[in-house]
Scaffold this motif. Structure first.
Motif, PDB file in Angstrom:
ATOM      1  N   GLY A  73       0.816  -1.211   0.000  1.00 36.76           N
ATOM      2  CA  GLY A  73       0.000   0.000   0.000  1.00 36.76           C
ATOM      3  C   GLY A  73       0.848   1.257   0.000  1.00 36.76           C
ATOM      4  N   ARG A  74       1.916   1.257   0.791  1.00 40.89           N
ATOM      5  CA  ARG A  74       2.813   2.411   0.823  1.00 40.89           C
ATOM      6  C   ARG A  74       3.622   2.502  -0.470  1.00 40.89           C
ATOM      7  NH1 ARG A  74       2.896   1.252   6.582  1.00 40.89           N
ATOM      8  NH2 ARG A  74       4.700  -0.103   6.399  1.00 40.89           N
ATOM      9  N   GLN A  75       3.948   1.362  -1.060  1.00 41.33           N
ATOM     10  CA  GLN A  75       4.628   1.377  -2.354  1.00 41.33           C
ATOM     11  C   GLN A  75       3.719   1.999  -3.408  1.00 41.33           C
ATOM     12  OE1 GLN A  75       5.636  -2.745  -2.953  1.00 41.33           O
ATOM     13  NE2 GLN A  75       7.237  -2.714  -1.396  1.00 41.33           N
ATOM     14  N   ASP A  76       2.449   1.610  -3.377  1.00 40.80           N
ATOM     15  CA  ASP A  76       1.466   2.156  -4.295  1.00 40.80           C
ATOM     16  C   ASP A  76       1.332   3.672  -4.103  1.00 40.80           C
ATOM     17  OD1 ASP A  76       0.027   0.661  -6.267  1.00 40.80           O
ATOM     18  OD2 ASP A  76      -1.855   1.280  -5.317  1.00 40.80           O
ATOM     19  N   GLN A  77       1.296   4.096  -2.853  1.00 42.71           N
ATOM     20  CA  GLN A  77       1.196   5.520  -2.529  1.00 42.71           C
ATOM     21  C   GLN A  77       2.403   6.283  -3.072  1.00 42.71           C
ATOM     22  OE1 GLN A  77       0.732   6.179   1.665  1.00 42.71           O
ATOM     23  NE2 GLN A  77       0.702   8.387   1.464  1.00 42.71           N
ATOM     24  N   ALA A  78       3.577   5.718  -2.915  1.00 45.54           N
ATOM     25  CA  ALA A  78       4.793   6.372  -3.412  1.00 45.54           C
ATOM     26  C   ALA A  78       4.769   6.489  -4.937  1.00 45.54           C
ATOM     27  CB  ALA A  78       6.031   5.601  -2.954  1.00 45.54           C
ATOM     28  N   ALA A  79       4.287   5.446  -5.601  1.00 47.23           N
ATOM     29  CA  ALA A  79       4.197   5.486  -7.064  1.00 47.23           C
ATOM     30  C   ALA A  79       3.235   6.588  -7.508  1.00 47.23           C
ATOM     31  CB  ALA A  79       3.750   4.132  -7.599  1.00 47.23           C
ATOM     32  N   LYS A  80       2.081   6.669  -6.860  1.00 49.38           N
ATOM     33  CA  LYS A  80       1.095   7.700  -7.203  1.00 49.38           C
ATOM     34  C   LYS A  80       1.628   9.103  -6.919  1.00 49.38           C
ATOM     35  CE  LYS A  80      -2.953   4.844  -6.291  1.00 49.38           C
ATOM     36  NZ  LYS A  80      -4.053   4.585  -5.319  1.00 49.38           N
ATOM     37  N   ALA A  81       2.486   9.229  -5.915  1.00 53.62           N
ATOM     38  CA  ALA A  81       3.032  10.538  -5.538  1.00 53.62           C
ATOM     39  C   ALA A  81       4.166  10.982  -6.454  1.00 53.62           C
ATOM     40  CB  ALA A  81       3.506  10.510  -4.089  1.00 53.62           C
ATOM     41  N   GLY A  82       4.602  10.108  -7.366  1.00 57.24           N
ATOM     42  CA  GLY A  82       5.600  10.516  -8.352  1.00 57.24           C
ATOM     43  C   GLY A  82       7.040  10.193  -8.031  1.00 57.24           C
ATOM     44  N   ILE A 105      12.470   0.808  -6.705  1.00 54.88           N
ATOM     45  CA  ILE A 105      11.853   0.802  -8.030  1.00 54.88           C
ATOM     46  C   ILE A 105      11.480  -0.618  -8.471  1.00 54.88           C
ATOM     47  CG2 ILE A 105      13.863   0.654  -9.576  1.00 54.88           C
ATOM     48  CD1 ILE A 105      12.512   3.040 -11.114  1.00 54.88           C
ATOM     49  N   LEU A 106      12.268  -1.587  -8.077  1.00 54.00           N
ATOM     50  CA  LEU A 106      11.927  -2.966  -8.423  1.00 54.00           C
ATOM     51  C   LEU A 106      10.686  -3.438  -7.665  1.00 54.00           C
ATOM     52  CD1 LEU A 106      15.507  -4.473  -8.659  1.00 54.00           C
ATOM     53  CD2 LEU A 106      13.931  -4.023 -10.548  1.00 54.00           C
ATOM     54  N   ASP A 107      10.538  -3.011  -6.424  1.00 56.43           N
ATOM     55  CA  ASP A 107       9.331  -3.339  -5.670  1.00 56.43           C
ATOM     56  C   ASP A 107       8.103  -2.643  -6.237  1.00 56.43           C
ATOM     57  OD1 ASP A 107      10.432  -5.133  -3.883  1.00 56.43           O
ATOM     58  OD2 ASP A 107      10.752  -3.651  -2.305  1.00 56.43           O
ATOM     59  N   LEU A 108       8.266  -1.438  -6.751  1.00 61.66           N
ATOM     60  CA  LEU A 108       7.127  -0.694  -7.293  1.00 61.66           C
ATOM     61  C   LEU A 108       6.505  -1.402  -8.490  1.00 61.66           C
ATOM     62  CD1 LEU A 108       8.383   2.985  -7.042  1.00 61.66           C
ATOM     63  CD2 LEU A 108       6.755   1.821  -5.564  1.00 61.66           C
ATOM     64  N   GLY A 109       7.294  -2.181  -9.198  1.00 64.75           N
ATOM     65  CA  GLY A 109       6.765  -2.934 -10.332  1.00 64.75           C
ATOM     66  C   GLY A 109       5.799  -4.032  -9.922  1.00 64.75           C
ATOM     67  N   LYS A 110       5.707  -4.302  -8.644  1.00 65.55           N
ATOM     68  CA  LYS A 110       4.812  -5.348  -8.139  1.00 65.55           C
ATOM     69  C   LYS A 110       3.463  -4.789  -7.679  1.00 65.55           C
ATOM     70  CE  LYS A 110       8.908  -7.797  -6.537  1.00 65.55           C
ATOM     71  NZ  LYS A 110       9.686  -8.178  -5.362  1.00 65.55           N
ATOM     72  N   THR A 111       3.288  -3.469  -7.755  1.00 67.75           N
ATOM     73  CA  THR A 111       2.042  -2.854  -7.304  1.00 67.75           C
ATOM     74  C   THR A 111       1.266  -2.323  -8.512  1.00 67.75           C
ATOM     75  OG1 THR A 111       2.916  -0.610  -7.031  1.00 67.75           O
ATOM     76  CG2 THR A 111       3.161  -2.126  -5.165  1.00 67.75           C
ATOM     77  N   PRO A 112      -0.065  -2.271  -8.413  1.00 68.01           N
ATOM     78  CA  PRO A 112      -0.864  -1.774  -9.545  1.00 68.01           C
ATOM     79  C   PRO A 112      -0.480  -0.353  -9.980  1.00 68.01           C
ATOM     80  CG  PRO A 112      -2.283  -2.871  -7.945  1.00 68.01           C
ATOM     81  CD  PRO A 112      -0.917  -2.783  -7.328  1.00 68.01           C
ATOM     82  N   SER A 113      -0.413   0.578  -9.055  1.00 66.17           N
ATOM     83  CA  SER A 113      -0.064   1.953  -9.425  1.00 66.17           C
ATOM     84  C   SER A 113       1.379   2.054  -9.904  1.00 66.17           C
ATOM     85  CB  SER A 113      -0.277   2.901  -8.243  1.00 66.17           C
ATOM     86  OG  SER A 113      -1.639   3.001  -7.941  1.00 66.17           O
ATOM     87  N   GLY A 114       2.246   1.238  -9.318  1.00 64.78           N
ATOM     88  CA  GLY A 114       3.636   1.230  -9.746  1.00 64.78           C
ATOM     89  C   GLY A 114       3.761   0.808 -11.198  1.00 64.78           C
ATOM     90  N   ARG A 115       3.018  -0.228 -11.577  1.00 65.39           N
ATOM     91  CA  ARG A 115       3.056  -0.684 -12.972  1.00 65.39           C
ATOM     92  C   ARG A 115       2.515   0.377 -13.921  1.00 65.39           C
ATOM     93  NH1 ARG A 115       1.884  -5.550 -10.305  1.00 65.39           N
ATOM     94  NH2 ARG A 115      -0.360  -5.271 -10.587  1.00 65.39           N
ATOM     95  N   VAL A 116       1.432   1.038 -13.519  1.00 64.00           N
ATOM     96  CA  VAL A 116       0.853   2.095 -14.359  1.00 64.00           C
ATOM     97  C   VAL A 116       1.860   3.225 -14.553  1.00 64.00           C
ATOM     98  CG1 VAL A 116      -0.919   3.912 -14.426  1.00 64.00           C
ATOM     99  CG2 VAL A 116      -1.552   1.578 -13.795  1.00 64.00           C
ATOM    100  N   GLU A 117       2.457   3.671 -13.464  1.00 64.93           N
ATOM    101  CA  GLU A 117       3.419   4.776 -13.544  1.00 64.93           C
ATOM    102  C   GLU A 117       4.676   4.371 -14.309  1.00 64.93           C
ATOM    103  OE1 GLU A 117       2.676   7.916 -12.690  1.00 64.93           O
ATOM    104  OE2 GLU A 117       0.711   7.103 -12.171  1.00 64.93           O
ATOM    105  N   LEU A 118       5.134   3.154 -14.108  1.00 69.02           N
ATOM    106  CA  LEU A 118       6.306   2.682 -14.862  1.00 69.02           C
ATOM    107  C   LEU A 118       5.996   2.609 -16.354  1.00 69.02           C
ATOM    108  CD1 LEU A 118       7.610  -0.049 -12.417  1.00 69.02           C
ATOM    109  CD2 LEU A 118       8.981   1.848 -13.329  1.00 69.02           C
ATOM    110  N   ALA A 119       4.780   2.207 -16.690  1.00 67.29           N
ATOM    111  CA  ALA A 119       4.398   2.130 -18.105  1.00 67.29           C
ATOM    112  C   ALA A 119       4.455   3.510 -18.755  1.00 67.29           C
ATOM    113  CB  ALA A 119       3.001   1.529 -18.241  1.00 67.29           C
ATOM    114  N   LYS A 120       4.060   4.535 -18.025  1.00 65.89           N
ATOM    115  CA  LYS A 120       4.105   5.899 -18.548  1.00 65.89           C
ATOM    116  C   LYS A 120       5.534   6.363 -18.809  1.00 65.89           C
ATOM    117  CE  LYS A 120       0.028   7.456 -15.966  1.00 65.89           C
ATOM    118  NZ  LYS A 120      -0.397   8.346 -14.862  1.00 65.89           N
ATOM    119  N   LEU A 121       6.488   5.757 -18.107  1.00 67.41           N
ATOM    120  CA  LEU A 121       7.890   6.195 -18.175  1.00 67.41           C
ATOM    121  C   LEU A 121       8.796   5.161 -18.833  1.00 67.41           C
ATOM    122  CD1 LEU A 121       7.941   7.617 -14.551  1.00 67.41           C
ATOM    123  CD2 LEU A 121       7.990   8.968 -16.650  1.00 67.41           C
ATOM    124  N   ASN A 122       8.228   4.334 -19.707  1.00 67.99           N
ATOM    125  CA  ASN A 122       8.996   3.284 -20.394  1.00 67.99           C
ATOM    126  C   ASN A 122       9.669   2.348 -19.400  1.00 67.99           C
ATOM    127  OD1 ASN A 122       8.347   4.297 -22.984  1.00 67.99           O
ATOM    128  ND2 ASN A 122       9.962   5.823 -22.766  1.00 67.99           N
TER     129      ASN A 122
END
Length: 142
Positions: A73-82, A105-122
Motif C-alpha cells: 500500500g505504501r509502495q502504491d502511494q509512493a508510485a502515485k506521488a511521483g 523501483i523494483l518493488d514498485l513494479g509489483k504494485t498496480p499503481s507502480g506498474r501504471v506509472e512505470l508504463a508511462k515512463l517506459n
C-alpha cells in the motif's frame, strides 16, 4: 533567496528533521503513523526543490526505503506521488543511493499503481536496461 522561499536550503534544521524522520521510519511501530500524516508524499515533494543538499536527499531516500520496503500500500502511494522519475534519475546518475533506489523501483513494479506509472515512463525498457547493467541484481531480485 529569502527566508520565506520554500526552496531555500537554509531552512533551519531541515537536515535534522529529515534525520529524525529517518530514525522514526526504522521502527515498525511508526510506519503506519508516518503514512497517515502524509510523510511519503511530503518526502517525495522534496526532490524537485532547487538547492536541496545531497545529504538531505540521502535522508529522504533512506526514509522512503524504510517506509516502502514491506508494505504494498505504501509502495502504491509512493508510485502515485511521483517517486519513479526521481528513482530513475538516481539510478541513471550512478548515485551512491543507487542501491536504495534500485530496491524501491523494483518493488514498485509489483504494485498496480507502480506498474501504471512505470508504463508511462517506459518502465519495461528501464527494467531491461537494469538487467544488462547490473548483473548481480538479476540473481537477487528476479
Amino acid at each position: 533567496m529569502t527566508d520565506e522561499d520554500p526552496n531555500c536550503e537554509n531552512i533551519p534544521n531541515r537536515l535534522l528533521l529529515l534525520k529524525s524522520i529517518k530514525q522514526l521510519s526504522m521502527d515498525n511501530n511508526t510506519l503506519s503513523p508516518l503514512e497517515q500524516v502524509g510523510a511519503i508524499t511530503e518526502l517525495i515533494n522534496l526532490f524537485p526543490l532547487k538547492g536541496i543538499s545531497s545529504e538531505c536527499i540521502n535522508q529522504v531516500i533512506q526514509t522512503l526505503y524504510n517506509l516502502t520496503r514491506i508494505d504494498r500500500g505504501r509502495q502504491d502511494q509512493a508510485a502515485k506521488a511521483g517517486i519513479i522519475p526521481h528513482l530513475m534519475k538516481i539510478i541513471e546518475e550512478n548515485s551512491p543511493l543507487k542501491q536504495f533506489a534500485l530496491e524501491i523501483i523494483l518493488d514498485l513494479g509489483k504494485t498496480p499503481s507502480g506498474r501504471v506509472e512505470l508504463a508511462k515512463l517506459n518502465g519495461v525498457e528501464f527494467y531491461l536496461s537494469l538487467l544488462t547493467e547490473y548483473e548481480t541484481w538479476r540473481f537477487h531480485t528476479f
